[in-house]
Motif scaffolding. Structure first.
Motif, short mmCIF file in Angstrom:
data_model
loop_
_atom_site.label_atom_id
_atom_site.label_comp_id
_atom_site.label_asym_id
_atom_site.label_seq_id
_atom_site.Cartn_x
_atom_site.Cartn_y
_atom_site.Cartn_z
N ASN A 9 0.82 -1.21 0.00
CA ASN A 9 0.00 0.00 0.00
C ASN A 9 0.86 1.26 0.00
OD1 ASN A 9 -2.33 -1.43 -0.02
ND2 ASN A 9 -2.83 -1.12 2.14
N ARG A 10 1.95 1.22 0.78
CA ARG A 10 2.81 2.41 0.86
C ARG A 10 3.48 2.66 -0.49
NH1 ARG A 10 8.20 3.20 2.80
NH2 ARG A 10 8.33 1.01 3.36
N MET A 11 4.00 1.59 -1.09
CA MET A 11 4.67 1.74 -2.39
C MET A 11 3.70 2.21 -3.47
SD MET A 11 7.83 1.05 -1.93
CE MET A 11 7.67 1.75 -0.31
N THR A 12 2.49 1.63 -3.46
CA THR A 12 1.48 2.00 -4.46
C THR A 12 1.09 3.47 -4.29
OG1 THR A 12 0.66 -0.26 -4.39
CG2 THR A 12 -0.77 1.36 -5.39
N ALA A 13 0.95 3.88 -3.03
CA ALA A 13 0.57 5.27 -2.78
C ALA A 13 1.66 6.21 -3.29
CB ALA A 13 0.33 5.48 -1.28
N GLN A 14 2.91 5.89 -2.99
CA GLN A 14 4.02 6.73 -3.49
C GLN A 14 3.96 6.87 -5.00
OE1 GLN A 14 8.00 5.38 -2.61
NE2 GLN A 14 7.60 5.30 -0.42
N ARG A 15 3.88 5.73 -5.66
CA ARG A 15 3.90 5.74 -7.12
C ARG A 15 2.71 6.49 -7.68
NH1 ARG A 15 2.17 0.43 -9.58
NH2 ARG A 15 0.27 1.38 -8.80
N ASP A 16 1.52 6.25 -7.12
CA ASP A 16 0.32 6.88 -7.68
C ASP A 16 0.34 8.39 -7.47
OD1 ASP A 16 -0.37 4.35 -8.41
OD2 ASP A 16 -2.04 4.14 -7.00
N ILE A 17 0.80 8.83 -6.31
CA ILE A 17 0.85 10.27 -6.06
C ILE A 17 1.90 10.92 -6.97
CG2 ILE A 17 1.40 12.07 -4.37
CD1 ILE A 17 0.14 10.20 -2.22
N LEU A 18 3.05 10.30 -7.10
CA LEU A 18 4.09 10.88 -7.98
C LEU A 18 3.61 10.91 -9.43
CD1 LEU A 18 7.25 9.28 -6.35
CD2 LEU A 18 6.56 11.68 -6.24
N GLY A 38 17.08 5.05 0.83
CA GLY A 38 16.82 3.62 1.02
C GLY A 38 17.47 2.81 -0.09
N ASN A 39 16.75 1.83 -0.60
CA ASN A 39 17.37 1.05 -1.68
C ASN A 39 17.10 1.66 -3.06
OD1 ASN A 39 14.99 0.07 -2.73
ND2 ASN A 39 15.05 -1.79 -1.49
N GLY A 40 16.44 2.82 -3.07
CA GLY A 40 16.40 3.61 -4.30
C GLY A 40 15.25 3.32 -5.24
N ARG A 41 14.26 2.58 -4.78
CA ARG A 41 13.14 2.30 -5.68
C ARG A 41 12.45 3.60 -6.10
NH1 ARG A 41 11.87 -1.54 -1.53
NH2 ARG A 41 12.51 -3.63 -2.13
N THR A 42 12.17 4.43 -5.12
CA THR A 42 11.47 5.68 -5.45
C THR A 42 12.38 6.60 -6.25
OG1 THR A 42 10.48 5.43 -3.26
CG2 THR A 42 9.94 7.43 -4.47
N TYR A 43 13.66 6.59 -5.91
CA TYR A 43 14.62 7.40 -6.68
C TYR A 43 14.61 6.98 -8.15
CZ TYR A 43 19.21 9.18 -8.17
OH TYR A 43 20.24 9.79 -8.84
N SER A 44 14.57 5.68 -8.39
CA SER A 44 14.51 5.17 -9.75
C SER A 44 13.26 5.71 -10.46
CB SER A 44 14.52 3.64 -9.70
OG SER A 44 14.10 3.11 -10.92
#
Ligand SMILES: C[S@@+](CC[C@H](N)C(=O)[O-])C[C@H]1O[C@@H](n2cnc3c(N)ncnc32)[C@H](O)[C@@H]1O
Length: 160
Positions: A9-18, A38-44
């Motif tokens: 849910n957290r990852m999906t929320a990040q991606r959808d908002i961005l 972190g491990n850079g998923r959001t940075y990617s």
């Protein structure tokens, strides 16, 4: 809810908002700041979608996949409470912060300084996206996306 569901849910929320910011909102000129590499998923994801801007990342240490190594001047190592001060007043367009721990007593300490820092990092009209709620007079919360659970992830526009 399982920790797996909570993570998804957290990852999906990040991606959808961005993605929503990319597709539907205006962003002023300025850099993108990733507060908690972190491990850079959001940075990617930021690189793929906001790659025409300078993207500066912050963490205590570099632990992302080596293919994601930023230019040395764009990786700011150390305690964000201190290193982030160097970016206050520099007019960032977008600040993404994912430094919640899931431990309310630890997050309460972070929330003593994070809202002020993020508001100070942004230029007027810039957007903050955060896993922790950022209560600040200059940060106006933007409407929750229908697919983002209430209280899961937050985003704000900086007002004057
Ligand atoms: C939840 S992870 C970020 C995950 C990231 N969004 C990703 O895609 O992998 C949080 C990161 O922030 C860093 N962090 C948290 N609080 C910090 C602080 N006060 N100063 C420096 N780094 C911090 C941690 O070391 C950790 O790598």
């Amino acid at each position: 809810m399982s920790r797996l569901d909570s993570f998804i849910n957290r990852m999906t929320a990040q991606r959808d908002i961005l993605n929503h910011i990319r597709d539907a909102l205006s962003l002023p000129d300025g850099a993108v700041l990733e507060v908690g590499l972190g491990n850079g998923r959001t940075y990617s994801h930021l690189r793929e979608n906001f790659g025409d801007r300078r993207i500066v990342v912050f963490d205590r240490q570099f632990a992302a996949h080596k293919t994601l190594a930023p230019e040395p001047e764009d990786f700011i190592e150390g305690e964000i409470r201190e290193t982030g001060q160097g970016f206050v007043g520099k007019g960032a367009a977008l600040v993404h912060s994912d430094i919640g721990t899931g431990y309310p007593e630890k997050d309460a300490i972070t929330l003593q300084w994070l809202p002020d820092m993020v508001a100070g990092m942004l230029t007027e009209g810039g957007i903050a996206v955060s896993g922790l709620p950022l209560s600040h007079p200059q940060l106006e919360e933007l409407p929750r996306l229908p697919n983002v659970e209430e209280g899961r992830y937050f985003y704000y526009r900086k007002t004057v």
